[in-house]
Design a protein around this motif. Sequence first.
Motif, PDB file in Angstrom:
ATOM      1  N   GLY A 130       0.780  -1.234   0.000  1.00  0.00           N
ATOM      2  CA  GLY A 130       0.000   0.000   0.000  1.00  0.00           C
ATOM      3  C   GLY A 130       0.809   1.280   0.000  1.00  0.00           C
ATOM      4  N   ASN A 134      -0.997   4.617   1.310  1.00  0.00           N
ATOM      5  CA  ASN A 134      -1.437   4.256   2.654  1.00  0.00           C
ATOM      6  C   ASN A 134      -0.254   4.477   3.587  1.00  0.00           C
ATOM      7  N   SER A 160       0.207  -3.676   6.452  1.00  0.00           N
ATOM      8  CA  SER A 160      -0.747  -3.170   5.471  1.00  0.00           C
ATOM      9  C   SER A 160      -2.095  -2.946   6.153  1.00  0.00           C
ATOM     10  N   SER A 162      -4.732  -3.728   4.525  1.00  0.00           N
ATOM     11  CA  SER A 162      -5.599  -4.608   3.738  1.00  0.00           C
ATOM     12  C   SER A 162      -5.065  -6.035   3.722  1.00  0.00           C
ATOM     13  N   LYS A 165      -3.990  -7.048   0.268  1.00  0.00           N
ATOM     14  CA  LYS A 165      -2.665  -6.566  -0.130  1.00  0.00           C
ATOM     15  C   LYS A 165      -1.562  -7.418   0.491  1.00  0.00           C
TER      16      LYS A 165
END
Length: 182
Positions: A130, A134, A160, A162, A165
Motif C-alpha cells: 500500500g 497508505n 498493510s 488490507s 494486499k
Amino acid sequence: IDTVITDGNEPIGNGIGPNLEARDVLNVLKNDKKGPKDLRTKSIMLAGRLLELTGKAKRGKGKEIAEKQLDNGKAYKKMLEIIEVQGGDPKIKPSDLTVGEYTVDYRAEKTGIIDGFNNRGISKMARAAGCPLNHEAGIYLHKHYNEKVKKGETIFTIYSGSERKIDKVLSLINETPPVVIE
C-alpha cells in the motif's frame, strides 16, 4: 559539481513506508536509542556536505557542525517548526505514527549472515502493501546487512491496512526471495 557515493546494500534505517520512515527520522532527531544508527550516520554525513557546499561550513568541518546540531536538539526543534508550518502537529511523537493492522513476518530460511537485500523486490513488496498512498503500510527491518540470523528469526515485518494486499505481498516473496543469507 560534487558527488557523494553511499552504500546501497540495503535500505537506510529500519522503516520503509511513510509512517515507519517518519518514526525513524523523529527518533534520530530526538537522539532516541530507537533511532537507526545508519540513518543517523548518513544524515550527519550528507548534512555536513550540504553545509560545506553552501558555504555555511569550511571544507571538512560540516560533519562536525551537523552532528552538533543533532546532538544539541536544534535539528529536532527545526523539524518540529517545519511540521507546524506545513500544517502538521508539532507535538507529534514517533508512537503517534501508526502501522497497518495486517502483518506478515519474513523469517530466515536458514542460519547464517545476511549477505544482501533485493532492494527492488523490497520496494515492490512495500508498494504491494500500500505504500506510499497508505501511510500505515510498510516494512520494518529487524535485521540488517552483515548481521547473523538464526533459522526462523524475523528479518522484517510487512504492514498493510488490507488483508488482500498482504496476500499480494506473499506472492511477491514467493517469486523472488528478498534476502540472501550465506
